[in-house]
Enzyme design. Structure first.
Site, PDB file in Angstrom:
ATOM      1  CD  GLU A  53     -24.874  -2.344 -20.436  1.00 41.39           C
ATOM      2  OE1 GLU A  53     -24.828  -3.461 -20.823  1.00 41.39           O
ATOM      3  OE2 GLU A  53     -24.738  -1.801 -19.464  1.00 41.39           O
ATOM      4  CB  CYS A  83     -27.374  -7.549 -16.659  1.00 46.70           C
ATOM      5  SG  CYS A  83     -28.193  -5.761 -16.566  1.00 46.70           S
ATOM      6  CD1 TRP A 178      10.871   0.192   3.370  1.00 43.97           C
ATOM      7  CD2 TRP A 178       9.171  -0.928   4.628  1.00 43.97           C
ATOM      8  NE1 TRP A 178       9.813   0.007   2.456  1.00 43.97           N
ATOM      9  CE2 TRP A 178       8.479  -0.491   3.437  1.00 43.97           C
ATOM     10  CE3 TRP A 178       8.199  -1.429   5.549  1.00 43.97           C
ATOM     11  CZ2 TRP A 178       7.272  -0.683   2.788  1.00 43.97           C
ATOM     12  CZ3 TRP A 178       6.824  -1.487   5.286  1.00 43.97           C
ATOM     13  CH2 TRP A 178       6.445  -1.085   3.904  1.00 43.97           C
ATOM     14  NE  ARG A 192      -1.693  -2.229   1.975  1.00 43.54           N
ATOM     15  CZ  ARG A 192      -0.977  -1.897   3.165  1.00 43.54           C
ATOM     16  NH1 ARG A 192      -1.306  -1.062   3.796  1.00 43.54           N
ATOM     17  NH2 ARG A 192      -0.026  -2.660   3.789  1.00 43.54           N
ATOM     18  CG  LEU A 212      -2.904  -4.557   7.309  1.00 44.24           C
ATOM     19  CD1 LEU A 212      -3.699  -6.036   7.388  1.00 44.24           C
ATOM     20  CD2 LEU A 212      -1.749  -4.811   6.376  1.00 44.24           C
ATOM     21  NE  ARG A 215      -0.351   4.811   6.789  1.00 39.33           N
ATOM     22  CZ  ARG A 215      -0.045   3.410   6.772  1.00 39.33           C
ATOM     23  NH1 ARG A 215      -1.008   2.579   6.818  1.00 39.33           N
ATOM     24  NH2 ARG A 215       1.181   3.088   6.666  1.00 39.33           N
ATOM     25  CD  GLU A 290       0.007  -5.882   1.623  1.00 38.53           C
ATOM     26  OE1 GLU A 290       0.620  -5.457   2.898  1.00 38.53           O
ATOM     27  OE2 GLU A 290      -0.673  -5.224   0.964  1.00 38.53           O
ATOM     28  CB  THR A 295       0.810 -16.145   5.848  1.00 35.38           C
ATOM     29  OG1 THR A 295       0.725 -16.322   7.350  1.00 35.38           O
ATOM     30  CG2 THR A 295      -0.600 -15.745   5.443  1.00 35.38           C
ATOM     31  CG  LEU A 296       3.675 -14.729   1.517  1.00 37.56           C
ATOM     32  CD1 LEU A 296       4.986 -13.857   1.340  1.00 37.56           C
ATOM     33  CD2 LEU A 296       2.524 -14.098   0.259  1.00 37.56           C
TER      34      LEU A 296
END
Length: 346
Positions: A53, A83, A178, A192, A212, A215, A290, A295-296
């Site tokens: 605003e 706000c 990969w 990311r 991580l 790039r 990721e 972990t997932l």
């Protein structure tokens, strides 16, 4: 109504320009309209800087010699409730009142406790005509990360992995292989740049030695988050290179070394819940997981995720670690290079 929707869409377009730059604030755009024409517009460009605003009003003054009088006859549009409290910047509701803008059209309310209807109430008490709930669903979805953090007290959590056409996730020997296309890799780097943090487990750190970072796309690097319960990872890995903020969740110590923060968690039985709450306390608004399959799956089993993004490669392996199985709602499918990207919602 159609006119209001037209200008609210422009607010949302402007708001998106702040993606990846304003967290933990929401993305907000604003336009000011006089006689059905936009005379000024702006958006929240970066955390701690002027709100949408403020920038829209400034734009009117920059473009029009009679800005003060024009504002008194105009309508201000904003995708999120202005706000009403002093934070890093003064209240935007006060700005609207000060410039005697007679009408405000708002996409949806702000659930933040210090605001949540108070901005609208302040405007109405000052005699401003307020129209609410225009393109509400679009306005809400734009800031789903912000709303998740406020309402659920945790980040918006995105699961990400790649799998072969016959459902394999990784080689059996734990080595790096990969799966997805170069185009998919570039897209992940762009993701990311848009999210606050990215998380992997110890095994992924060892197998892939990832940076991580961002790039292959412009933008800021996310916070790196690693789960290493016994602090067994060697110090020469890329995650310890001090190039960006890094958090190591573990059961051994709490210590800060440069940009690396070691945070001790006493009970790994509730690991995803503890991680999510700790990140909420640190104002982390969104997280990409990721990591490897283990972990997932702890996030999947806990039901602690909002969106899963799965790259399916045309490659077919004879054997491997099977990818997590998704029985949730498939909301979108698109081609990325030679891959198919499938997006699921919980």
């Amino acid at each position: 109504m159609a006119q209001h929707e037209y200008f609210l869409r422009r607010c949302i377009e402007l708001a998106r320009l702040g993606k990846g730059k304003v967290s933990p604030n929401p993305m907000v755009g604003s336009v000011i309209v006089f006689e059905d024409k936009i005379i000024g517009e702006g958006y929240h460009m970066a955390f701690g800087e002027a709100h949408a605003e403020v920038n829209a009003v400034k734009d009117v003054f920059d473009k029009h010699a009679d800005a003060k009088e024009l504002l008194k006859k105009s309508t201000i549009y904003v995708n999120l409730e202005p706000c009403s409290h002093y934070g890093k910047t003064p209240p935007c509701a006060d700005l609207i009142i000060t410039h005697e803008i007679p009408k405000a059209v708002i996409g949806c309310r702000d659930p933040f406790p210090a605001i949540n209807g108070k901005g609208i109430e302040k405007l109405k008490n000052a005699g401003v005509e307020v129209i609410e709930n225009i393109l509400t669903e679009k306005a809400y979805n734009l800031n789903i990360r912000f709303f998740t953090r406020i309402n659920k007290q945790r980040p918006y959590i995105i699961l990400k992995w790649a799998e072969t056409s016959n459902g394999y996730f990784a080689p059996l020997d734990g080595s790096q292989k990969w799966i997805s296309s170069p185009e998919s890799k570039q897209l992940v780097h762009c993701w990311r740049a848009e999210e606050d943090a990215v998380l992997i487990g110890k095994n992924t750190a060892l197998a892939d030695n990832p940076r991580l970072n961002v790039r292959e796309c412009e933008g800021r690097n996310p916070i790196r988050i690693i789960v290493d319960s016994r602090l067994e990872l060697p110090a020469d890995l890329n995650i310890f290179d001090q190039s960006q903020d890094t958090i190591i969740f573990n059961q051994e110590k709490t210590e800060v070394i440069g940009k690396i923060k070691f945070l001790e968690l006493e009970n790994f039985d509730y690991l995803p819940q503890l991680i999510a709450y700790q990140l909420y306390l640190m104002d982390v608004q969104s997280l990409i997981v990721e990591g490897g399959k283990e972990t997932l799956e702890i996030f999947i089993k806990a039901g602690l995720w909002d969106e899963a993004r799965v790259f399916v490669s045309p490659d077919c392996w004879d054997e491997g670690v099977l990818a997590p199985k998704m029985n949730n709602t498939l909301i979108e499918t698109k081609s990325i290079g030679t891959d198919t990207l499938k997006i699921y919602k919980i």
